[in-house]
Design a protein around this motif. Structure first.
Motif, PDB file in Angstrom:
ATOM      1  N   UNK A  35       0.876  -1.239  -0.224  1.00 11.71           N
ATOM      2  CA  UNK A  35      -0.043   0.105   0.065  1.00 11.71           C
ATOM      3  C   UNK A  35       0.960   1.455  -0.133  1.00 11.71           C
ATOM      4  N   UNK A  36       0.366   2.223  -0.794  1.00 12.90           N
ATOM      5  CA  UNK A  36       1.086   3.621  -0.863  1.00 12.90           C
ATOM      6  C   UNK A  36      -0.227   4.335  -0.520  1.00 12.90           C
ATOM      7  N   UNK A  37      -0.036   5.119   0.593  1.00  8.59           N
ATOM      8  CA  UNK A  37      -1.198   6.197   0.869  1.00  8.59           C
ATOM      9  C   UNK A  37      -0.423   7.622   0.873  1.00  8.59           C
ATOM     10  N   UNK A  38      -1.557   8.568   0.460  1.00 15.64           N
ATOM     11  CA  UNK A  38      -0.822  10.043   0.453  1.00 15.64           C
ATOM     12  C   UNK A  38      -1.981  10.968   0.352  1.00 15.64           C
ATOM     13  N   UNK A  39      -1.694  12.441   0.633  1.00 15.72           N
ATOM     14  CA  UNK A  39      -2.796  13.176   0.135  1.00 15.72           C
ATOM     15  C   UNK A  39      -2.086  14.007  -0.940  1.00 15.72           C
ATOM     16  N   UNK A  40      -1.374  13.480  -1.986  1.00 21.87           N
ATOM     17  CA  UNK A  40      -0.691  14.395  -2.943  1.00 21.87           C
ATOM     18  C   UNK A  40      -1.202  13.897  -4.243  1.00 21.87           C
ATOM     19  N   UNK A  41      -1.415  12.780  -4.349  1.00 22.00           N
ATOM     20  CA  UNK A  41      -1.792  12.109  -6.004  1.00 22.00           C
ATOM     21  C   UNK A  41      -3.224  12.761  -6.272  1.00 22.00           C
ATOM     22  N   UNK A  42      -4.158  12.821  -5.320  1.00 19.52           N
ATOM     23  CA  UNK A  42      -5.550  13.471  -5.435  1.00 19.52           C
ATOM     24  C   UNK A  42      -5.391  14.712  -4.411  1.00 19.52           C
ATOM     25  N   UNK A  43      -4.846  15.721  -5.017  1.00 21.37           N
ATOM     26  CA  UNK A  43      -4.785  16.995  -4.253  1.00 21.37           C
ATOM     27  C   UNK A  43      -6.036  17.735  -3.784  1.00 21.37           C
ATOM     28  N   UNK A  44      -6.236  17.872  -2.650  1.00 20.53           N
ATOM     29  CA  UNK A  44      -7.547  18.498  -2.182  1.00 20.53           C
ATOM     30  C   UNK A  44      -6.933  19.464  -0.884  1.00 20.53           C
ATOM     31  N   UNK A  45      -5.946  19.071  -0.309  1.00 22.32           N
ATOM     32  CA  UNK A  45      -5.610  19.788   0.748  1.00 22.32           C
ATOM     33  C   UNK A  45      -4.362  21.040   0.298  1.00 22.32           C
ATOM     34  N   UNK A  46      -3.979  22.155   0.879  1.00 23.62           N
ATOM     35  CA  UNK A  46      -3.087  22.954   0.481  1.00 23.62           C
ATOM     36  C   UNK A  46      -1.762  22.295   0.394  1.00 23.62           C
TER      37      UNK A  46
END
Length: 244
Positions: free
Chosen positions: A126-137
């Motif tokens: 698993x690779x989990x992030x908030x960067x590939x689908x960017x919705x945060x600043x």
């Protein structure tokens, strides 16, 4: 993978940034940008490590680490992937949270949520992030992945950009066996920029930290502050993110 999984946050830093040299040690209010970054990461309760280079210019970052109880791994300037792997091996990490040190307002609660989801999945692919689908600043960025994926990327990634940016081999699923997961916000706030890469970025970060006490605000409070102060947002609205 078990509940006792050893997860560590590894932050990369160097003093020779092309657009704003020495940026991580610039002062903003009561602390340096790196100092604020470290304070916020430590709110997660996870161990934090600094990955910098062997260049003499980065001796000051090694000294910062020594002064702040922050373990420092040093390696090749351009092979940041190799630096991350060396750090993971030195500290026997089973999974890594990758962040960059030019994010003084990084959100501990997002990392905590991401790591909780990662642990619950119990999947070393698993690779989990908030960067590939960017919705945060930009500036709240984090990525979580296993030592297994990091070792594989270090063996197989050959392009300079893959070595410099650490995770492209993983998050582009070059192996064909990586499962991607995304931490997203219900309302898109990706138009805001809180990373520091230019003088304009620093002007905003300094204002937020020195004048608006943003170092003590959480993710949603910072987003609300930006929404309420468009003149602040305008300070770095024209900055273009460097392309990978």
């Amino acid at each position: 993978m078990s509940g006792a999984l050893r997860v560590g946050i590894v932050s990369q830093a160097r003093m020779t940034s092309t657009r704003l040299p020495g940026k991580v040690l610039l002062r903003a209010g009561a602390d340096s940008l790196l100092g604020w970054h470290l304070r916020r990461l430590r709110q997660t309760g996870l161990p934090v490590f600094l990955a910098t280079t062997t260049n003499a210019a980065d001796d000051v970052l090694a000294a910062f680490g020594a002064a702040h109880g922050l373990p420092v791994t040093r390696g090749d300037e351009h092979d940041v992937l190799g630096r991350f792997l060396l750090c993971a091996r030195q500290h026997d990490l089973e999974a890594v949270v990758r962040v960059t040190s030019d994010c003084p307002l990084i959100a501990a609660e997002l990392i905590t949520e991401g790591v909780a989801r990662y642990r619950a999945a119990a999947d070393p692919r698993l690779y989990l992030s908030n960067v590939l689908q960017r919705t945060y600043p930009r500036g709240f960025d984090f990525e979580v992945f296993s030592r297994e994926l990091l070792e594989e990327a270090a063996r197989r990634a050959t392009l300079p950009a893959e070595r410099e940016h650490v995770t492209p081999y993983i998050n582009q699923n070059r192996s064909g066996t990586v499962r991607l997961a995304h931490l997203t916000r219900a309302t898109d706030a990706s138009r805001y920029r809180l990373t520091v890469d230019t003088p304009e970025d620093f002007t905003l970060a300094r204002a937020l930290l020195a004048d608006y006490n943003a170092g003590r605000l959480d993710c949603e409070e910072i987003i609300a502050l930006l929404a309420a102060h468009p003149k602040l947002v305008a300070l770095n609205a024209e900055v273009e993110q460097k392309k990978i």
